[in-house]
Design a protein around this motif. Sequence first.
Motif, PDB file in Angstrom:
ATOM      1  N   LEU A 176       0.862  -1.175   0.000  1.00 47.85           N
ATOM      2  CA  LEU A 176       0.000   0.000   0.000  1.00 47.85           C
ATOM      3  C   LEU A 176       0.902   1.229   0.000  1.00 47.85           C
ATOM      4  O   LEU A 176       1.846   1.316   0.790  1.00 47.85           O
ATOM      5  CB  LEU A 176      -0.924   0.021   1.216  1.00 47.85           C
ATOM      6  CG  LEU A 176      -1.872   1.229   1.281  1.00 47.85           C
ATOM      7  CD1 LEU A 176      -3.261   0.815   1.771  1.00 47.85           C
ATOM      8  CD2 LEU A 176      -1.334   2.351   2.164  1.00 47.85           C
ATOM      9  N   CYS A 206       8.601  -5.467  -2.235  1.00 44.75           N
ATOM     10  CA  CYS A 206       9.069  -4.942  -0.945  1.00 44.75           C
ATOM     11  C   CYS A 206      10.561  -4.657  -0.956  1.00 44.75           C
ATOM     12  O   CYS A 206      11.357  -5.487  -1.409  1.00 44.75           O
ATOM     13  CB  CYS A 206       8.735  -5.940   0.163  1.00 44.75           C
ATOM     14  SG  CYS A 206       9.204  -5.307   1.790  1.00 44.75           S
ATOM     15  N   HIS A 207      10.927  -3.521  -0.374  1.00 40.81           N
ATOM     16  CA  HIS A 207      12.346  -3.144  -0.322  1.00 40.81           C
ATOM     17  C   HIS A 207      13.135  -4.048   0.615  1.00 40.81           C
ATOM     18  O   HIS A 207      14.355  -4.012   0.636  1.00 40.81           O
ATOM     19  CB  HIS A 207      12.505  -1.681   0.104  1.00 40.81           C
ATOM     20  CG  HIS A 207      12.220  -1.422   1.549  1.00 40.81           C
ATOM     21  ND1 HIS A 207      10.947  -1.383   2.067  1.00 40.81           N
ATOM     22  CD2 HIS A 207      13.048  -1.210   2.586  1.00 40.81           C
ATOM     23  CE1 HIS A 207      11.013  -1.132   3.363  1.00 40.81           C
ATOM     24  NE2 HIS A 207      12.270  -1.030   3.714  1.00 40.81           N
ATOM     25  N   GLU A 208      12.416  -4.898   1.369  1.00 41.26           N
ATOM     26  CA  GLU A 208      13.139  -5.865   2.209  1.00 41.26           C
ATOM     27  C   GLU A 208      13.359  -7.199   1.477  1.00 41.26           C
ATOM     28  O   GLU A 208      13.827  -8.166   2.080  1.00 41.26           O
ATOM     29  CB  GLU A 208      12.395  -6.070   3.530  1.00 41.26           C
ATOM     30  CG  GLU A 208      12.408  -4.800   4.390  1.00 41.26           C
ATOM     31  CD  GLU A 208      12.180  -5.090   5.867  1.00 41.26           C
ATOM     32  OE1 GLU A 208      12.624  -6.141   6.362  1.00 41.26           O
ATOM     33  OE2 GLU A 208      11.549  -4.243   6.531  1.00 41.26           O
ATOM     34  N   CYS A 248       4.939  -6.694   0.685  1.00 41.34           N
ATOM     35  CA  CYS A 248       5.323  -6.005   1.925  1.00 41.34           C
ATOM     36  C   CYS A 248       4.668  -6.621   3.159  1.00 41.34           C
ATOM     37  O   CYS A 248       5.116  -6.383   4.283  1.00 41.34           O
ATOM     38  CB  CYS A 248       4.921  -4.533   1.841  1.00 41.34           C
ATOM     39  SG  CYS A 248       5.847  -3.623   0.579  1.00 41.34           S
ATOM     40  N   PHE A 249       3.630  -7.425   2.965  1.00 40.73           N
ATOM     41  CA  PHE A 249       2.877  -7.966   4.108  1.00 40.73           C
ATOM     42  C   PHE A 249       3.411  -9.348   4.498  1.00 40.73           C
ATOM     43  O   PHE A 249       2.683 -10.334   4.530  1.00 40.73           O
ATOM     44  CB  PHE A 249       1.382  -8.017   3.764  1.00 40.73           C
ATOM     45  CG  PHE A 249       0.790  -6.650   3.575  1.00 40.73           C
ATOM     46  CD1 PHE A 249       0.350  -5.915   4.666  1.00 40.73           C
ATOM     47  CD2 PHE A 249       0.708  -6.080   2.315  1.00 40.73           C
ATOM     48  CE1 PHE A 249      -0.176  -4.638   4.502  1.00 40.73           C
ATOM     49  CE2 PHE A 249       0.183  -4.808   2.142  1.00 40.73           C
ATOM     50  CZ  PHE A 249      -0.253  -4.080   3.233  1.00 40.73           C
ATOM     51  N   PHE A 250       4.701  -9.404   4.790  1.00 41.65           N
ATOM     52  CA  PHE A 250       5.338 -10.691   5.088  1.00 41.65           C
ATOM     53  C   PHE A 250       5.323 -11.030   6.568  1.00 41.65           C
ATOM     54  O   PHE A 250       5.751 -12.105   6.958  1.00 41.65           O
ATOM     55  CB  PHE A 250       6.768 -10.734   4.521  1.00 41.65           C
ATOM     56  CG  PHE A 250       7.681  -9.658   5.048  1.00 41.65           C
ATOM     57  CD1 PHE A 250       8.376  -9.843   6.232  1.00 41.65           C
ATOM     58  CD2 PHE A 250       7.837  -8.462   4.365  1.00 41.65           C
ATOM     59  CE1 PHE A 250       9.215  -8.850   6.724  1.00 41.65           C
ATOM     60  CE2 PHE A 250       8.672  -7.468   4.846  1.00 41.65           C
ATOM     61  CZ  PHE A 250       9.359  -7.657   6.028  1.00 41.65           C
TER      62      PHE A 250
END
Lengths: 132, 132
Positions: free
Chosen positions: B33, B96-98, B103-105
């Motif tokens: 998001l 995701c930048h990770e 991103c919802f890991f």
Amino acid sequence: MTSETITGPDFSCSNGLLPAIAQDVETNEVLMLAYMNEEAYQETLRSGQAVYWSRSRNRLWKKGEESGHLQTVESIAIDCDADTILLKVRQQGVACHEGYRSCFFRQVSNDGVKIHATRLVDPKTIYPSTND
Amino acid sequence: MTSETITGPDFSCSNGLLPAIAQDVETNEVLMLAYMNEEAYQETLRSGQAVYWSRSRNRLWKKGEESGHLQTVESIAIDCDADTILLKVRQQGVACHEGYRSCFFRQVSNDGVKIHATRLVDPKTIYPSTND
């Protein structure tokens, strides 16, 4: 907040009001987006039913409290920044107060807006006095 | 704004910055998001690539502009209040930048937080100097 210290949603962001996406646990359809403050989040965790903060009514709002169209929460995720919440839910009835399964029933494009879903419920008969 | 007069996202809400959900067009997985102002939205419509407003950098941010992990937009929907945007996208690489696809890991529950996804990319090697 670093990656290692994340222990839950970070309600120090966005004036304590984080976007919360509700997604159908079976189909992955995105049903709606609402907002949670810490109290709504804790009540959701505690009860297993989706509880949001209603920005228009300025109070906690258990989804379906008036319509009966409850959301049973199957799992909760947070994003990498811990400032967005993602619920996987079992939706009773319809998520949208306009009678559609999902609130995202309008598609937009360079050609304008068109409705790409079927209205399942007449909102006048189901929600006589509420926008829930 | 009544249902009949909705012609697109209502940027008079939320100080002109609306939440925009990006969802995988194939799997319906929610990837991330972010936020769009009107300029980001118009640029997304025009280009067919997801463009957001970066709140941290205070400028337009074409997703993947540095990492190459672009989002090609297949469709755009808005919700019943016209204050949330939903993109269906083809995600190149990871959102995701990770280094995770989504991103919802992180899942949260009464037992705490746990990572429920596999890191696909080492963020240090892919994003040496950016959070994109």
